[in-house]
Write a protein that holds these residues in place. Structure first.
Motif, PDB file in Angstrom:
ATOM      1  N   UNK A 187     -10.908   4.596  -4.271  1.00  0.00           N
ATOM      2  CA  UNK A 187      -9.692   3.805  -4.106  1.00  0.00           C
ATOM      3  C   UNK A 187      -8.565   4.636  -3.502  1.00  0.00           C
ATOM      4  N   UNK A 188      -8.321   5.816  -4.050  1.00  0.00           N
ATOM      5  CA  UNK A 188      -7.221   6.655  -3.576  1.00  0.00           C
ATOM      6  C   UNK A 188      -7.547   7.262  -2.209  1.00  0.00           C
ATOM      7  N   UNK A 189      -8.815   7.650  -1.992  1.00  0.00           N
ATOM      8  CA  UNK A 189      -9.184   8.195  -0.682  1.00  0.00           C
ATOM      9  C   UNK A 189      -8.913   7.165   0.420  1.00  0.00           C
ATOM     10  N   UNK A 190      -9.273   5.916   0.180  1.00  0.00           N
ATOM     11  CA  UNK A 190      -9.045   4.853   1.161  1.00  0.00           C
ATOM     12  C   UNK A 190      -7.550   4.615   1.363  1.00  0.00           C
ATOM     13  N   UNK A 191      -6.806   4.639   0.274  1.00  0.00           N
ATOM     14  CA  UNK A 191      -5.360   4.420   0.346  1.00  0.00           C
ATOM     15  C   UNK A 191      -4.690   5.498   1.191  1.00  0.00           C
ATOM     16  N   UNK A 192      -5.024   6.753   0.939  1.00  0.00           N
ATOM     17  CA  UNK A 192      -4.404   7.859   1.664  1.00  0.00           C
ATOM     18  C   UNK A 192      -4.802   7.843   3.142  1.00  0.00           C
ATOM     19  N   UNK A 203       0.612  16.183  -0.887  1.00  0.00           N
ATOM     20  CA  UNK A 203      -0.354  17.227  -0.504  1.00  0.00           C
ATOM     21  C   UNK A 203      -1.553  17.209  -1.441  1.00  0.00           C
ATOM     22  N   UNK A 204      -1.290  17.065  -2.737  1.00  0.00           N
ATOM     23  CA  UNK A 204      -2.372  17.003  -3.716  1.00  0.00           C
ATOM     24  C   UNK A 204      -3.232  15.770  -3.476  1.00  0.00           C
ATOM     25  N   UNK A 205      -2.595  14.638  -3.163  1.00  0.00           N
ATOM     26  CA  UNK A 205      -3.348  13.414  -2.911  1.00  0.00           C
ATOM     27  C   UNK A 205      -4.228  13.539  -1.668  1.00  0.00           C
ATOM     28  N   UNK A 206      -3.708  14.208  -0.641  1.00  0.00           N
ATOM     29  CA  UNK A 206      -4.475  14.358   0.594  1.00  0.00           C
ATOM     30  C   UNK A 206      -5.575  15.409   0.462  1.00  0.00           C
ATOM     31  N   UNK A 207      -5.256  16.484  -0.241  1.00  0.00           N
ATOM     32  CA  UNK A 207      -6.202  17.609  -0.362  1.00  0.00           C
ATOM     33  C   UNK A 207      -6.367  17.983  -1.839  1.00  0.00           C
ATOM     34  N   UNK A 208      -7.080  17.170  -2.597  1.00  0.00           N
ATOM     35  CA  UNK A 208      -7.242  17.444  -4.032  1.00  0.00           C
ATOM     36  C   UNK A 208      -8.229  18.584  -4.277  1.00  0.00           C
ATOM     37  N   UNK A 209      -7.694  19.722  -4.692  1.00  0.00           N
ATOM     38  CA  UNK A 209      -8.546  20.863  -5.037  1.00  0.00           C
ATOM     39  C   UNK A 209      -7.830  21.679  -6.103  1.00  0.00           C
ATOM     40  N   UNK A 262       0.834  -1.208   0.000  1.00  0.00           N
ATOM     41  CA  UNK A 262       0.000   0.000   0.000  1.00  0.00           C
ATOM     42  C   UNK A 262       0.868   1.257   0.000  1.00  0.00           C
ATOM     43  N   UNK A 263       1.937   1.252   0.784  1.00  0.00           N
ATOM     44  CA  UNK A 263       2.871   2.388   0.774  1.00  0.00           C
ATOM     45  C   UNK A 263       3.504   2.546  -0.599  1.00  0.00           C
ATOM     46  N   UNK A 264       3.853   1.423  -1.188  1.00  0.00           N
ATOM     47  CA  UNK A 264       4.411   1.446  -2.540  1.00  0.00           C
ATOM     48  C   UNK A 264       3.401   2.051  -3.511  1.00  0.00           C
ATOM     49  N   UNK A 265       2.146   1.703  -3.325  1.00  0.00           N
ATOM     50  CA  UNK A 265       1.092   2.221  -4.201  1.00  0.00           C
ATOM     51  C   UNK A 265       0.983   3.737  -4.100  1.00  0.00           C
ATOM     52  N   UNK A 266       1.194   4.296  -2.910  1.00  0.00           N
ATOM     53  CA  UNK A 266       1.172   5.753  -2.750  1.00  0.00           C
ATOM     54  C   UNK A 266       2.254   6.390  -3.620  1.00  0.00           C
TER      55      UNK A 266
END
Length: 344
Positions: free
Chosen positions: A298-303, A320-326, A264-268
């Motif tokens: 999928x990405x929300x759960x991963x993060x 940062x973009x992955x955590x707070x996509x805006x 999962x970390x690798x996937x990030x």
């Protein structure tokens, strides 16, 4: 030093521009018990004819022509027709130093489950270069050290502990033949992980050369990882599933659970590659695509469920973009990518 037969496999596809330098560097090897397999993967340029010309001139070279099936299918064909006790891989746009095979072969023991790994030089078109070293300290790692020190650090790290490239290594034939079932020609980015991860897990002796960068990796901006490609996200999804399968097959119990968390970390980190690819090369659709990807379930759960240790500033921005996509974070990412690649 024993005279082991070593097979070097070179997948070739539309590589006429670089092929001569690659093959000449292999013919210049000081190690003599060498088999060089040029696997023409349905080239549309003169690459296939160039391979045939080399095969006629030097008995160490064997050329195999096949229908186009991609990089993985080409090196698998090379494994099939090769006869060496050890296998090495060189991509057709790269080249190697003349003493590479001889100096690496000095550290072979004849074992069926061993790998000798060296380092590489990143070569840019403008003549600049950068040496890249294994993070794992040089030396010999036997079965116990592999299990306790190396394998637990193969996945989930920002920087590779051991390079996952199949190149710049001499690998016991058994390790490749036993694990190439995990390599899928449909996976075209990160595909080396599907052979080298299981090979390293099974490896009972790893020897890491002491800062020996024999392999020259040519940085080509036109390759998939350096330009926008709509297939990349789907490719990474396939890659993650394949690596999860490797871990499930190779481990059990608590260790399996730990390794799956590392996947999962690798996937990030692999997802960061997708975002970078979009922000850098997709001028028109990058904003919509990045937001769609990062807001997917999928990405929300991963993060949410996957803590990662990030040190590099560029990766901090991607995370940062992955955590707070805006729109603001995506705009910052796009600007940073434009600035960076103008400077580099």
């Amino acid at each position: 030093m024993k005279d082991y037969k070593i097979s070097i496999i070179v997948p070739v596809y539309n590589a006429e521009k670089y092929l001569k330098k690659c093959v000449d560097s292999l013919l210049d090897q000081t190690y003599r018990n060498l088999e060089i397999l040029l696997i023409d993967d349905g080239s549309k340029d003169a690459g296939g004819k160039i391979c045939d010309g080399y095969a006629k001139k030097d008995a160490r070279i064997c050329t195999v022509h096949k229908e186009n099936g991609g990089l993985v299918s080409a090196w698998k064909k090379g494994v099939e027709v090769s006869s060496g006790q050890y296998l090495g891989f060189v991509d057709s746009d790269d080249w190697v130093d003349p003493d590479m095979v001889e100096e690496m072969a000095e550290h072979l023991t004849g074992g069926e489950w061993e790998i000798v790994a060296s380092d590489y030089v990143l070569e840019r078109d403008d003549g600049s270069k950068r040496f890249v070293w294994q993070e794992l300290p040089p030396g010999e790692y036997l079965e116990r050290e592999m299990k306790e020190t190396v394998v637990p650090n193969l996945l989930g790290r920002e920087n590779r502990y051991v390079a996952m490239s199949r190149c710049m290594k001499l690998i016991s034939r058994t390790l490749i033949e036993e694990n190439q079932k995990y390599s899928d020609p449909a996976i075209v980015v990160g595909e080396d992980s599907t052979i080298m991860l299981p090979a390293l897990i099974d490896c009972k002796r790893l020897f890491v050369m002491d800062h020996k960068a024999y392999y020259h990796y040519r940085y080509i901006k036109e390759s998939m990882v350096h330009k926008s490609d709509s297939r990349l996200y789907g490719n990474i999804q396939m890659l993650v599933k394949r690596v999860q399968q490797i871990v499930k097959d190779k481990f059990s119990g608590e260790e399996q659970s730990q390794r799956l968390k590392q996947v999962d970390q690798e996937a990030v980190f692999w997802m960061m590659l997708v975002l970078k690819n979009e922000a850098r090369g997709n001028k028109k659709g990058y904003r919509r695509n990045i937001l769609d990807i990062c807001k997917s379930a999928e990405v929300r759960k991963l993060i949410k469920n996957t803590p990662v240790d990030i040190r590099q500033n560029a990766n901090k921005l991607l995370y940062l973009v992955m955590k707070y996509p805006n729109h603001l974070t995506v705009s910052l990412l796009r600007g940073a990518m434009i600035w960076y690649y103008r400077k580099h």
